[in-house]
Design an enzyme around this catalytic site. Structure first.
Site, PDB file in Angstrom:
ATOM      1  N   LYS A   1       0.861  -1.189   0.000  1.00 14.93           N
ATOM      2  CA  LYS A   1       0.000   0.000   0.000  1.00 14.93           C
ATOM      3  C   LYS A   1       0.895   1.236   0.000  1.00 14.93           C
ATOM      4  O   LYS A   1       1.714   1.412   0.895  1.00 14.93           O
ATOM      5  CB  LYS A   1      -0.895  -0.002   1.247  1.00 14.93           C
ATOM      6  CG  LYS A   1      -1.639   1.337   1.508  1.00 14.93           C
ATOM      7  CD  LYS A   1      -2.536   1.290   2.740  1.00 14.93           C
ATOM      8  CE  LYS A   1      -3.129   2.662   3.069  1.00 14.93           C
ATOM      9  NZ  LYS A   1      -3.981   2.665   4.269  1.00 14.93           N
TER      10      LYS A   1
ATOM     11  N   ASP B   1      -2.295  10.274   3.794  1.00 15.73           N
ATOM     12  CA  ASP B   1      -3.697   9.893   3.991  1.00 15.73           C
ATOM     13  C   ASP B   1      -4.396  10.915   4.881  1.00 15.73           C
ATOM     14  O   ASP B   1      -4.323  10.854   6.104  1.00 15.73           O
ATOM     15  CB  ASP B   1      -3.773   8.493   4.623  1.00 15.73           C
ATOM     16  CG  ASP B   1      -5.221   8.026   4.800  1.00 15.73           C
ATOM     17  OD1 ASP B   1      -6.134   8.689   4.254  1.00 15.73           O
ATOM     18  OD2 ASP B   1      -5.421   6.988   5.474  1.00 15.73           O
TER      19      ASP B   1
ATOM     20  N   LYS C   1      -9.798  12.968   8.385  1.00 14.69           N
ATOM     21  CA  LYS C   1      -9.308  12.536   9.701  1.00 14.69           C
ATOM     22  C   LYS C   1      -9.253  13.727  10.654  1.00 14.69           C
ATOM     23  O   LYS C   1      -8.999  14.846  10.225  1.00 14.69           O
ATOM     24  CB  LYS C   1      -7.878  11.990   9.573  1.00 14.69           C
ATOM     25  CG  LYS C   1      -7.767  10.592   9.004  1.00 14.69           C
ATOM     26  CD  LYS C   1      -6.309  10.148   9.002  1.00 14.69           C
ATOM     27  CE  LYS C   1      -6.148   8.791   8.336  1.00 14.69           C
ATOM     28  NZ  LYS C   1      -6.838   7.705   9.038  1.00 14.69           N
TER      29      LYS C   1
ATOM     30  N   ASP D   1       1.793   6.292   5.510  1.00 12.13           N
ATOM     31  CA  ASP D   1       0.812   5.381   4.922  1.00 12.13           C
ATOM     32  C   ASP D   1       1.281   4.726   3.616  1.00 12.13           C
ATOM     33  O   ASP D   1       0.521   4.023   2.967  1.00 12.13           O
ATOM     34  CB  ASP D   1      -0.513   6.128   4.708  1.00 12.13           C
ATOM     35  CG  ASP D   1      -1.725   5.226   4.925  1.00 12.13           C
ATOM     36  OD1 ASP D   1      -1.572   4.172   5.555  1.00 12.13           O
ATOM     37  OD2 ASP D   1      -2.816   5.594   4.446  1.00 12.13           O
TER      38      ASP D   1
ATOM     39  N   ASP E   1     -11.884   7.262   4.026  1.00 15.83           N
ATOM     40  CA  ASP E   1     -10.655   7.025   4.789  1.00 15.83           C
ATOM     41  C   ASP E   1     -10.267   5.540   4.776  1.00 15.83           C
ATOM     42  O   ASP E   1      -9.157   5.180   5.159  1.00 15.83           O
ATOM     43  CB  ASP E   1     -10.831   7.526   6.229  1.00 15.83           C
ATOM     44  CG  ASP E   1      -9.507   7.660   6.958  1.00 15.83           C
ATOM     45  OD1 ASP E   1      -8.452   7.623   6.286  1.00 15.83           O
ATOM     46  OD2 ASP E   1      -9.524   7.822   8.195  1.00 15.83           O
TER      47      ASP E   1
ATOM     48  N   GLU F   1      -9.311   3.852   2.379  1.00 19.91           N
ATOM     49  CA  GLU F   1      -8.841   3.943   0.991  1.00 19.91           C
ATOM     50  C   GLU F   1      -7.812   2.881   0.641  1.00 19.91           C
ATOM     51  O   GLU F   1      -7.689   2.489  -0.509  1.00 19.91           O
ATOM     52  CB  GLU F   1      -8.256   5.343   0.731  1.00 19.91           C
ATOM     53  CG  GLU F   1      -6.790   5.563   1.147  1.00 19.91           C
ATOM     54  CD  GLU F   1      -6.529   5.392   2.637  1.00 19.91           C
ATOM     55  OE1 GLU F   1      -7.484   5.518   3.420  1.00 19.91           O
ATOM     56  OE2 GLU F   1      -5.379   5.126   3.020  1.00 19.91           O
TER      57      GLU F   1
ATOM     58  N   ARG G   1      -7.656  -0.305   1.234  1.00 16.16           N
ATOM     59  CA  ARG G   1      -8.211  -1.540   0.680  1.00 16.16           C
ATOM     60  C   ARG G   1      -8.679  -1.348  -0.760  1.00 16.16           C
ATOM     61  O   ARG G   1      -8.724  -2.296  -1.532  1.00 16.16           O
ATOM     62  CB  ARG G   1      -9.335  -2.054   1.593  1.00 16.16           C
ATOM     63  CG  ARG G   1     -10.519  -1.149   1.722  1.00 16.16           C
ATOM     64  CD  ARG G   1     -11.365  -1.477   2.942  1.00 16.16           C
ATOM     65  NE  ARG G   1     -10.746  -1.014   4.184  1.00 16.16           N
ATOM     66  CZ  ARG G   1     -11.265  -1.209   5.396  1.00 16.16           C
ATOM     67  NH1 ARG G   1     -12.403  -1.866   5.528  1.00 16.16           N
ATOM     68  NH2 ARG G   1     -10.662  -0.752   6.466  1.00 16.16           N
TER      69      ARG G   1
HETATM   70  N1  BES Z   1      -4.006   4.646   6.999  1.00 13.15           N
HETATM   71  C1  BES Z   1      -5.098   4.369   7.843  1.00 13.15           C
HETATM   72  C2  BES Z   1      -4.795   3.346   8.937  1.00 13.15           C
HETATM   73  C3  BES Z   1      -3.736   3.691   9.950  1.00 13.15           C
HETATM   74  C4  BES Z   1      -4.096   4.085  11.229  1.00 13.15           C
HETATM   75  C5  BES Z   1      -2.391   3.556   9.664  1.00 13.15           C
HETATM   76  C6  BES Z   1      -3.133   4.357  12.173  1.00 13.15           C
HETATM   77  C7  BES Z   1      -1.425   3.838  10.612  1.00 13.15           C
HETATM   78  C8  BES Z   1      -1.798   4.234  11.870  1.00 13.15           C
HETATM   79  C9  BES Z   1      -6.264   3.825   7.028  1.00 13.15           C
HETATM   80  O1  BES Z   1      -6.364   4.267   5.725  1.00 13.15           O
HETATM   81  C10 BES Z   1      -7.514   4.249   7.712  1.00 13.15           C
HETATM   82  O2  BES Z   1      -7.732   5.409   7.835  1.00 13.15           O
HETATM   83  N2  BES Z   1      -8.298   3.294   8.162  1.00 13.15           N
HETATM   84  C11 BES Z   1      -9.511   3.573   8.855  1.00 13.15           C
HETATM   85  C12 BES Z   1     -10.546   2.593   8.368  1.00 13.15           C
HETATM   86  C13 BES Z   1     -11.938   2.891   8.856  1.00 13.15           C
HETATM   87  C14 BES Z   1     -12.451   4.151   8.220  1.00 13.15           C
HETATM   88  C15 BES Z   1     -12.815   1.721   8.505  1.00 13.15           C
HETATM   89  C16 BES Z   1      -9.261   3.390  10.350  1.00 13.15           C
HETATM   90  O3  BES Z   1      -8.528   2.468  10.716  1.00 13.15           O
HETATM   91  O4  BES Z   1      -9.756   4.192  11.116  1.00 13.15           O
HETATM   92 ZN    ZN Z   2      -4.552   4.800   4.822  1.00 13.09          ZN
HETATM   93 ZN    ZN Z   3      -7.389   6.127   5.532  1.00 16.34          ZN
END
Ligand code: BES
Ligand code: ZN
Ligand code: ZN
Length: 496
Positions: free
Chosen positions: A265, A270, A277, A288, A347, A349, A351
């Site tokens: 990825k 992000d 966020k 990210d 967010d 994204e 996947r």
């Molecule tokens: N890049 C983030 C996940 C992340 C969180 C990486 C903390 C490193 C440290 C990912 O894209 C994300 O934002 N995931 C969301 C998914 C949710 C919206 C289902 C999350 O984990 O909050």
């Molecule tokens: Zn991300």
């Molecule tokens: Zn994200």
């Protein structure tokens, strides 16, 4: 810092500092023959200093001694290794890092150090120590005007000359593991301002240019549109930076035993997109792209470590930004394999871009796919900041990866791809949704990815916790990018 290996009697070493590892014992030094001998030579001076300073040999403990007349080095540094029966390669790695960190606080420039951990294989001990000191020595200097002073040389000492060849092999392999890891740290530490998708593409091209065994193909947005890569393109549409899918191939010199695909990825920043966020969560989101960086880190050294497998390094790279052209919550997109996805949260994204990359990887007909992604905050909630979550449709593959992680000194733990949770991502107006509700977020993300690998043996590594440290983790992993993942992948590839 120059690293070398030689046979030595310790006493005649002329470095600024002589480092000796000490097992935790009562009375002090019991079980550490060299130090016991030296203490006897000095008529109990060392044990007396140890007593005065409450030094027992506990892991991370240090003790300075100055004995100018009896040994050639100006100073001795004793470093705790912990209890002898508990002293594994991780203790050795950390103790070596402690030695370097401690000497770096002085004006000393040269170090001689007797190789730690005498019950373990000499090759592994030197490998672990080389990693410990090199990783501890790392600092991200790109934006610092004042550069830090350096240690000039670190000499590994062996009491038995017959060990030198094995030790050298350990050191040389470790140097490649370190090079790959530090390559990743530099990429991940570089802020989004100077790390757009194009930069990751350039790194891939540079690696391929310098190596005849590595080829690279880059798919730009025009090609991605023709391929129907709706996951990558929809995340990217809110950013001014164009997105890419990159495919590197390593071909071994002799007939390949297996074909392995590594998929990363590569979200260079992000923000969350329109599902923006909160400010605090966004602060570290330059990290990210760590999954893509891990793939590049492997390719930076793969020809040197020469695994006997064909390796495909694939990553999707985009920037996730909110704008008038950004994808909206509720939009429906189509992935490269024609499955439709309801994007309920922009967010989630990672996947989406991985879906396209996994479909592409599956089409290369590999024996196994391993993806690496800073995918979910939920995985960090589940396993904390130091442990990667491993999910796989093939138990044997998961086991091989966990084994490689253990031997590399990286922490990973298996999480289930629970079939009964599949309904949580069932789509209302599309085939699937990109979020699965409040609970088990790491698992529903894993289940989402599974939709795009068909029956190919596949493992998903959620590195959201360990990829980027928000505090110092251990003596060789300081705040910032860790490069976590590369050493496990290299061990895994070398296992064939
Ligand atoms: N890049 C983030 C996940 C992340 C969180 C990486 C903390 C490193 C440290 C990912 O894209 C994300 O934002 N995931 C969301 C998914 C949710 C919206 C289902 C999350 O984990 O909050
Ligand atoms: Zn991300
Ligand atoms: Zn994200």
């Amino acid at each position: 810092m120059e690293i070398s290996i030689r046979k030595s009697d310790v006493v005649s070493e002329t470095s600024d500092v002589l480092v000796l590892g000490v097992y935790q014992g009562k009375p002090v030094f019991v079980g550490t023959a060299v130090v016991e001998k030296m203490d006897a030579l000095l008529e109990g001076l060392l044990s007396q200093i140890a007593k005065e300073e409450s030094f027992t040999g506990k892991l991370h403990q240090t003790l300075w001694a100055r004995i100018p007349d009896t040994i050639a080095s100006k100073r001795i540094l004793l470093v705790g290794l912990g209890k002898k029966e508990e002293c594994d390669l991780e203790h050795v790695r950390q103790a070596a890092a402690v030695a370097l960190n401690t000497v770096k606080q002085t004006t000393a420039k040269t170090i001689s150090c007797l190789v730690f951990g005498d019950a373990l294989e000499v090759r592994d001990r030197v490998h672990a120590m080389t990693e410990g000191i090199r990783l501890a020595d790392y600092g991200f200097g790109r934006y610092k005007k004042q550069k830090k002073a350096h240690i000039k040389s670190f000499h590994f000492l062996l009491e038995d000359g017959r060990d030198v060849v094995a030790a050298r092999k350990g050191m040389e392999m470790a140097e490649q593991f370190v090079k790959g890891t530090l390559f990743v740290r530099d990429l991940v530490n570089t802020p989004g301002l100077h790390m757009a998708p194009q930069h990751l593409v350039d790194e891939a091209k540079l690696i391929a240019k310098n190596n005849a065994q590595i080829k690279v193909k880059v798919f730009d947005e025009e090609k991605l549109t023709k391929m129907g890569a709706g996951g990558i393109l929809s995340v990217s549409q809110g950013s001014d930076h164009p997105s890419f899918l990159v495919h590197m191939t390593y071909t071994p010199a002799t007939k390949a035993k297996k074909r392995i695909a590594l998929v990363g990825k590569g979200v260079t920043f992000d923000s969350g997109g329109l599902s923006l966020k909160p400010a605090d969560y966004m602060m570290t989101m330059k990290c990210d792209m760590a999954g893509a960086a891990d793939v590049l880190g492997v390719f930076a050294v793969i020809a040197k470590i020469a695994p006997k497998v064909e390796v495909h390094g694939i990553f999707a790279t985009v920037e996730n930004m909110p704008s008038s052209s950004a994808i909206r919550p509720g939009d429906v997109i189509e992935i490269m394999n024609k499955k439709t996805v309801e994007v309920l949260n922009t967010d989630a994204e990672g996947r989406l871009i991985l879906a396209d990359a996994l479909v592409y990887a599956t089409r290369q007909k590999p024996d196994a796919i391993i993806d690496l992604a800073t995918l979910t905050g939920a995985c960090v909630v589940a396993l904390g900041e130091e442990i990667t979550g491993v999910m796989s449709n093939t138990p044997a593959l998961a086991q091989s990866i966990l084994q490689a992680a253990t031997s590399a000194g990286e922490k990973m733990w298996e999480l289930p791809l629970e079939k009964n949770y599949r309904k949580l991502i069932q789509g209302d107006i599309g085939d699937i949704k990109n979020i699965g509700g409040r609970y088990g977020g790491a698992l529903t993300a894993g289940l989402f990815l599974q939709e795009f690998v068909d029956k190919t043996p596949w493992a998903h590594l959620d590195i959201a916790g360990p990829a980027f440290a928000e505090r110092d983790i251990n003596p060789y992993e300081k705040k910032g990018a860790t490069g976590h993942g590369v050493r496990t992948l290299l061990k895994y590839l070398l296992s064939f």
